[in-house]
Design a protein around this motif. Structure first.
Motif, mmCIF file in Angstrom:
data_model
loop_
_atom_site.group_PDB
_atom_site.id
_atom_site.type_symbol
_atom_site.label_atom_id
_atom_site.label_comp_id
_atom_site.label_asym_id
_atom_site.label_seq_id
_atom_site.Cartn_x
_atom_site.Cartn_y
_atom_site.Cartn_z
ATOM 1 N N LEU A 66 -49.258 -4.725 -45.675
ATOM 2 C CA LEU A 66 -48.959 -5.508 -46.869
ATOM 3 C C LEU A 66 -49.872 -5.030 -47.991
ATOM 4 N N PHE A 67 -49.292 -4.692 -49.112
ATOM 5 C CA PHE A 67 -50.057 -4.210 -50.257
ATOM 6 C C PHE A 67 -49.678 -5.053 -51.470
ATOM 7 N N ALA A 68 -50.203 -6.255 -51.512
ATOM 8 C CA ALA A 68 -49.961 -7.192 -52.613
ATOM 9 C C ALA A 68 -51.291 -7.404 -53.317
ATOM 10 N N LEU A 69 -51.395 -6.905 -54.538
ATOM 11 C CA LEU A 69 -52.636 -6.959 -55.299
ATOM 12 C C LEU A 69 -52.520 -7.983 -56.421
ATOM 13 N N MET A 70 -53.614 -8.673 -56.658
ATOM 14 C CA MET A 70 -53.633 -9.663 -57.731
ATOM 15 C C MET A 70 -53.595 -8.970 -59.083
ATOM 16 N N CYS A 71 -53.045 -9.647 -60.058
ATOM 17 C CA CYS A 71 -53.049 -9.144 -61.430
ATOM 18 C C CYS A 71 -54.460 -9.261 -61.983
ATOM 19 N N HIS A 81 -48.985 -7.697 -58.113
ATOM 20 C CA HIS A 81 -48.340 -6.406 -57.880
ATOM 21 C C HIS A 81 -48.087 -6.247 -56.386
ATOM 22 N N ASP A 82 -46.847 -6.385 -55.964
ATOM 23 C CA ASP A 82 -46.500 -6.155 -54.566
ATOM 24 C C ASP A 82 -45.939 -4.745 -54.465
ATOM 25 N N ILE A 83 -46.778 -3.843 -53.995
ATOM 26 C CA ILE A 83 -46.403 -2.436 -53.892
ATOM 27 C C ILE A 83 -46.215 -2.033 -52.421
ATOM 28 N N THR A 84 -45.941 -3.017 -51.588
ATOM 29 C CA THR A 84 -45.780 -2.783 -50.154
ATOM 30 C C THR A 84 -44.657 -1.793 -49.862
#
Length: 127
Positions: A66-71, A81-84
Motif C-alpha cells: 500500500l502506497f498511500a501518502l498524506m498530502c 496521494h494513493d499511488i499504490t
C-alpha cells in the motif's frame, strides 16, 4: 477548534493504520523484491520547484503493499496521494526504475488542493 482538528487527525491516522494492517504484505505480492527506495517531491500545482523532498526506504519484508501518502498541505481536507496501483504494477513487471505523478484532489477551504506529488522509485530484485 484545535481539539477538533486533533481528533480529526487521529481518526485519519487510525483509518490509515487500519488500511495498512489489512493490506497484503509487499513481500507476498512481489516475492523477488529485495529493496525499494522512493524519492518524493511535492509542490503546489502551479509551482515548478518542489516545496518538500524526501526519501522513503521501504522495509520490504514487513511493508504493506500500500502506497498511500498524506498530502503535504497542512490545511488540506480529505486529500492525499494513493499511488499504490502504478507502483505495484511497475514492481510486478520487475522494473528497476520508474516514476510518476499524482495530483491531490482534497480541498483547502473553498478550492481544490491540487498539490502534485512526483515520485521516482528504485527497486532491486533477487535473481
Amino acid at each position: 477548534m484545535m481539539q477538533r482538528r486533533g481528533t480529526e487527525a487521529s481518526q485519519r491516522y487510525e483509518a490509515r493504520r487500519q488500511r495498512e494492517d489489512e493490506s497484503p504484505r509487499l513481500q507476498a505480492e512481489v516475492p523477488a523484491l529485495e529493496s525499494l527506495k522512493l524519492e518524493i517531491e511535492e509542490r503546489r500545482g502551479d509551482a515548478r520547484n518542489p516545496e518538500t523532498t524526501y526519501i522513503r526506504r521501504i522495509v520490504v519484508p514487513s511493508a504493506p503493499a500500500l502506497f498511500a501518502l498524506m498530502c503535504g498541505e497542512r490545511d488540506c481536507e480529505d486529500g492525499g496521494h494513493d499511488i499504490t496501483y502504478p507502483i505495484m504494477a511497475s514492481l510486478r513487471r520487475g522494473q528497476t526504475t520508474f516514476e510518476g505523478e499524482d495530483v491531490c484532489h482534497g480541498s483547502v477551504r473553498t478550492t481544490t488542493c491540487g498539490r502534485v506529488l512526483h515520485y521516482k522509485a528504485t527497486a532491486t530484485y533477487r535473481s
